[in-house]
Design an enzyme around this catalytic site. Structure first.
Site, PDB file in Angstrom:
ATOM      1  N   GLU A 192       0.847  -1.199   0.000  1.00  0.00           N
ATOM      2  CA  GLU A 192       0.000   0.000   0.000  1.00  0.00           C
ATOM      3  C   GLU A 192       0.883   1.250   0.000  1.00  0.00           C
ATOM      4  OE1 GLU A 192      -2.563   2.760  -0.204  1.00  0.00           O
ATOM      5  OE2 GLU A 192      -3.285   0.683  -0.317  1.00  0.00           O
TER       6      GLU A 192
ATOM      7  N   ASP B 189      -6.933   2.758  -8.163  1.00  0.00           N
ATOM      8  CA  ASP B 189      -7.321   4.125  -8.524  1.00  0.00           C
ATOM      9  C   ASP B 189      -7.480   4.199 -10.043  1.00  0.00           C
ATOM     10  OD1 ASP B 189      -7.478   6.907  -8.975  1.00  0.00           O
ATOM     11  OD2 ASP B 189      -6.358   7.285  -7.127  1.00  0.00           O
TER      12      ASP B 189
END
Length: 210
Positions: A65, A118
C-alpha cells in the site's frame, strides 16, 4: 479502532514515492516463510487480506500500500487479531516491486491480486495507473508456471486496461477468456461490498502464468 483520515488519491509518480523501502527478512517475518504467498497490490485498509488470512492459515499474505497511514492501521489491526501469516508494507509498486519480488524465498509467490485500483480517469493521468508493462514484466519474472493474477474493478475501462496489459505479455494467458461472473475468493474488499450492495457490476479476470 478509529481510522485516521488519509488522502484517497496518491500520485505514484511524485518524487515523494520514488524511494525503495528496506526489504524485509522473510525468514523472520512469517513463522512459516516457505508457505505459498498471496500478494495483494493496493491493499488499502486490509479488509480483504484479513479475511483471507483467516480462511487460509496455510498461506502467507502480503499487502502493498502506497499510503503509509493505512499500512500502520493495517499492522495494528493484524497485531490485535494475532494473524501471524499476514503482513503489510508501505510500498510504491511501480518503483519497488522488482527488488521486493527478487528478495522473496524461491517459488513462494503463487498468487497476485490487484483489486479496485485508482482509476485515474483523465487521459493525461493514466500513466499513474498501477498496472503498467513494467509491473507485468516483474510479475512474469517471478510467478511460477500455474501461478495466477486476479484483477477486479468496478470501472469497465480500468478492468479492460489492466487485462490488456497482461494479455500483451507472452508469459500470461486469460482463463476463462471472458469476465468472471463471481469472485474466486471467499472474501471481499470493502469497495467490492459497497459496489455489490448497490447492485452494480464488478469486472473480474484471471491470468495464469504459462
Amino acid at each position: 479502532m478509529a481510522l485516521i483520515r488519509v488522502r484517497q488519491h496518491v500520485n505514484p509518480l511524485s518524487n515523494k514515492y520514488q524511494g525503495i523501502p528496506a526489504l524485509p527478512d522473510w525468514g523472520t517475518l512469517y513463522p512459516q516463510p516457505e508457505q505459498p504467498l498471496h500478494l495483494d497490490i493496493g491493499s488499502a485498509k486490509g479488509h480483504f487480506l484479513r479475511q483471507m488470512a483467516t480462511h487460509y492459515p496455510d498461506w502467507n499474505f502480503l499487502g502493498l500500500e502506497i499510503r503509509a497511514p493505512l499500512v500502520d492501521y493495517c499492522l495494528r489491526q493484524r497485531d490485535e487479531a494475532g494473524q501471524h501469516n499476514l503482513h503489510f508494507l508501505f510500498c510504491n509498486a511501480n518503483t519497488s516491486l522488482q527488488p521486493l519480488l527478487a528478495s522473496l524465498p524461491p517459488a513462494t509467490l503463487q498468487r497476485v491480486s490487484i483489486q479496485f485500483p485508482d482509476p485515474w480517469f483523465k487521459k493525461r493521468h493514466q500513466k499513474r495507473r498501477v498496472v503498467q508493462p513494467e509491473l507485468v514484466a516483474c510479475l512474469a519474472a517471478v510467478l511460477p508456471s500455474g501461478g495466477d493474477i486476479v484483477l477486479q474493478s468496478d470501472v469497465l475501462d480500468v478492468a479492460v486496461d489492466m487485462s490488456d496489459r497482461f494479455a500483451e505479455h507472452p508469459g500470461f494467458y486469460q482463463t476463462p477468456e471472458s469476465w468472471l461472473p463471481t469472485s474466486p475468493f471467499p472474501a471481499q474488499t470493502d469497495r467490492e461490498e459497497v459496489t455489490l450492495g448497490k447492485g452494480l457490476p464488478v469486472y473480474r479476470a484471471i491470468f495464469v502464468k504459462k
